[in-house]
Structures are given as structure tokens and as C-alpha cells.
Design an enzyme around this catalytic site. Sequence first.
Site, mmCIF file in Angstrom:
data_model
loop_
_atom_site.group_PDB
_atom_site.id
_atom_site.type_symbol
_atom_site.label_atom_id
_atom_site.label_comp_id
_atom_site.label_asym_id
_atom_site.label_seq_id
_atom_site.Cartn_x
_atom_site.Cartn_y
_atom_site.Cartn_z
ATOM 1 N N THR A 155 0.900 -1.155 0.000
ATOM 2 C CA THR A 155 0.000 0.000 0.000
ATOM 3 C C THR A 155 0.935 1.200 0.000
ATOM 4 O OG1 THR A 155 -0.085 0.164 2.402
ATOM 5 C CG2 THR A 155 -1.768 -1.210 1.390
ATOM 6 N N HIS A 156 0.541 2.268 -0.681
ATOM 7 C CA HIS A 156 1.402 3.453 -0.847
ATOM 8 C C HIS A 156 2.743 3.081 -1.471
ATOM 9 C CE1 HIS A 156 -1.381 5.426 2.060
ATOM 10 N NE2 HIS A 156 -1.327 4.250 2.665
ATOM 11 N N SER A 277 18.588 -0.035 -26.116
ATOM 12 C CA SER A 277 18.894 1.391 -26.220
ATOM 13 C C SER A 277 19.912 1.576 -27.343
ATOM 14 C CB SER A 277 19.485 1.868 -24.894
ATOM 15 O OG SER A 277 20.280 3.013 -25.093
ATOM 16 N N LYS A 283 21.017 -2.011 -21.676
ATOM 17 C CA LYS A 283 19.601 -1.771 -21.422
ATOM 18 C C LYS A 283 18.669 -2.783 -22.060
ATOM 19 C CE LYS A 283 18.446 2.462 -20.219
ATOM 20 N NZ LYS A 283 17.386 2.794 -19.335
ATOM 21 N N GLU A 290 5.225 0.485 -21.326
ATOM 22 C CA GLU A 290 5.189 1.950 -21.301
ATOM 23 C C GLU A 290 4.231 2.490 -22.360
ATOM 24 O OE1 GLU A 290 9.197 3.571 -21.394
ATOM 25 O OE2 GLU A 290 9.845 2.035 -19.992
#
Length: 472
Positions: A155-156, A277, A283, A290
Amino acid sequence: MAQLWGGRFTKETDWLVSRFNASIPFDRRLYRQDIEGSVAHVTMLGKQGILSQEETEAIVTCLCDIRREVDEGKLEITEEYEDIHSFVEAKLIERLGDTGKKLHTGRSRNDQVALDMRLYTRLKLTETDAALKELLSVLLRLMREHVDTVMPGFTHLQKAQPITLSHHLGAYFEMFKRDRLRLGDIFERMNYCPLGSGALAGTTYPLDRDYTAELLDFYGPTANSMDGVSDRDYLLEYLSALSIVMMHLSRFSEEIIIWNSNEYGFVEIDDAYSTGSSIMPQKKNPDIAELVRGKTGRVYGALMALLTTMKGLPLAYNKDMQEDKELTFDAMDTVKDCVTLFTGMLDTMTFCEAVMRRSAAKGFTNATDAADYLVKRGVPFRDAHGIIGQIVLCCIEKNMAIADMELAELKRFSPVFAEDIYDAVSMETCVGMRNTAGAPSREAMERFIADAQAYLAEERKFPGAEDAAKQA
Ligand code: ARG
């Protein structure tokens, strides 16, 4: 530009006006629905004796030829026509002459476009439903495989209590299941046929609207002709359902992006679904997740745009409504791609079980259970909360977990602690004891999974749309 009107005009339309006014660059994708609607309309005209049997047969045959030729790429939909309706009618007249000119008897482009869009949306809605069902099947498989994969629940975005991966995925199962239920509700409300509404006020010809509705697998005709030509509520409902699908996908994407980060390392996205990348050789980026998260904005945008377009329109048809198409088509295409790609990404993803388990065991996810341990031995909850809080603080200072603390040391915080505390705060106990309906224990999850499986075994029937999907 070849047009359907002109009798009362003395001048040619300015070419910029024609281009601005035209919808053929985007409504061409409705050609199958346009022809399907025309076949039903003309069949009804024949049954009612408004056209002769020969005329009816000639028009139906010719319409089917046109559809087949477009399907096969032999007939090109060219942009010298204003819209798909003009294109089909012009081709019919080219081939049949005066008989072809009778197709539009008792019909307007207003009820025609209202019908085409409903038929198309009905089809796309069932495709969205099928894509979501695929996603749910992948989730079901993963839920089965990960009933014992312990991970931290948050949570949070702070570690809260231990759960299992199966339980976490089950939350998404529920969301996407509700998305399908929403689509089913929309289908029930939208599956009425606007054909026969005419331009706005019906028609003086003795049309049989029940018959056309039946031919096209609708539940019946729309009840008011003005509403029939100007209702776009079903598109707004559909776009809002799509927006909610995207919101769910976007939340899930966000989690996958976090889980896939070097810091978390909970999952590894398959090479086939990751990108590299141009500069940093190390990467492996979660671009698909996304992009799904990013594309949510454009689907919301379509909903907002159409709501705004519709808000000031007097009855009945207004040209503003042509704006429904590009927006809706884009949203439909986007959601289909997003659900499909997301499903593939999830299906091929590796879940790093040991990392998840280690993460759950750190970060005091068992603190609530430690407090409950004291409560079960007579300590009031508020006091227990305070005692465990002090233990956690001490553990943080010493960089250790509650379970690492010696019993003697624990007893300094509360004499109630005994040897069985270690079992009580083990990850297995913390998860296993959470056995309420909807909770993560193996037993509760097995009940959940059985229900999920039964739900997926049910077939949802969408009249009309299934045949169209088969033909397409
Ligand atoms: N392209 C138009 C649309 O999408 C078709 C209906 C045209 N009707 C009219 N009265 N101009 O809305």
C-alpha cells in the site's frame, strides 16, 4: 467529386469544401456493414412489394459482387466519393442503371450511417471481448502456477503484508472480468436497429422495420426515429468501457515496469517483448508496457472528444456526428493492439520467485502478524501495535528482520513471546492463515481459481456479431 445530390445546386462544390466534408478516407472500413445493411433493406423492400422480385434479386446479387470484389482487392474504394454510402450506391448504379437507383427508396444516409456504425461497433465489441478472454486465460494459468509464490503486497508502494503472486494476479482477473461484463451490458442496450428511421421522421413507405431488424440479428428496431438517427450513446458507453480497460492495463503496466526495474527484479520481460537502447548496451527496456500506459491517454481523449462533440447537438442528425468515426476507430484499434500485446508480454514473462519471496521476507511485512500473535495471547491490540513498532525500530537499527531476533531479546519487549513466534511470523504462516474469502491463502485461492475457471468456461453469445466475425 461524384455526389449524391445536385438538383438544387447551380455551382460546383469548392474542392476544399469537398475534401473537408468527405468521410471516405476513414469510413471506407465500413464497406461490409454498409453492404450488409443495404442487402437487408432491399430484401425488405422486395418482401413489402415496394421493389419487384427481379429488382430485389438483381440488387442483392450486385451488392454481394461489390463486397466480394472489394474483399479480394479487385475493386478499389477511391476517394472521388464523399463517403462509403455514395461509393457503394454509385458502383451499383454503374452496373445496374435505373434498378440500382431504387436501392435508396425509403432510406436516408442518416439511418444508413447509424446502422453501419452500430454493426461495426457490435463486431468490434465482440473482438474486444474475445481479446480480454485471452488475457484472462493467461492470468488463470499464471494464478494456478503461482499459488505458493510469496511476494510482498503493497500500500502506498510500501511493503505492507505478504501475499502471493496468484493473489495479486487475481485482482487483475477481477478487473478484466468486470470489463467483459460491462461490454456485455452495452451490447444489450445497443443491439437495436435504427434502419427505417429515415432522415429523422420515418417514411411514408410501408417498411417492415421488425423484419430488417431480424435479418440483421438485432433484438428489434429502435423505438423513436429521431433517436434512431442521432443516438451515439452506445459509442460513448463503449469508449468509456474501453477507457476503463485501458486504465486497468495501464495500472498493470505500471506495476510491470516497476517489477522489471533493476531495483525490484521481480520479473524479466521476454526478449521478444523488450527493446534496447541506441547508446546504452546494457539496457532492456519495457517499452511495450510503457506504450500501453501511454496510449491510455488517447483512448480517454476519444471519450472526452465525443462527449464534447455530442453535448450541444439539437435533434436530429448533424454533420458533427461524422466526427464519431475517426475517434472511435482509433480507440478500437488502439485497445485491440494493447490488449493483444499486453497478453503476449504477460504470457512470456519470467517471474523471479526467489527474488519476490526474499523481498516479502524483508521490510517487516509480517509485523501485523507479530502483533496479532500478541493479541491472541491476551495483549490488547493497541499495546501489541506499540510493542511490535518498537521491535521494528530496533530491527531497522540492527539491519535485521523480526524473525532474526533471539527469543530472549524479544521477551525484553514482551514476556508473552514464546518459541512459536518464529512459526507465527514465517511467510508461509502469514499467507496461509489469511483464509477469508478473497484472501491469499492457498485454500482461498483454490476456491477463487475454481470460480475463475467456471466463469471462463461459459460462452457469451453476441447475436449477429459472431457471423460477421466469421465472414470477416
Ligand atoms: N458521413 C456521414 C457521417 O458519418 C454520413 C451521413 C451523412 N448524412 C448527411 N445528412 N449528410 O455522419
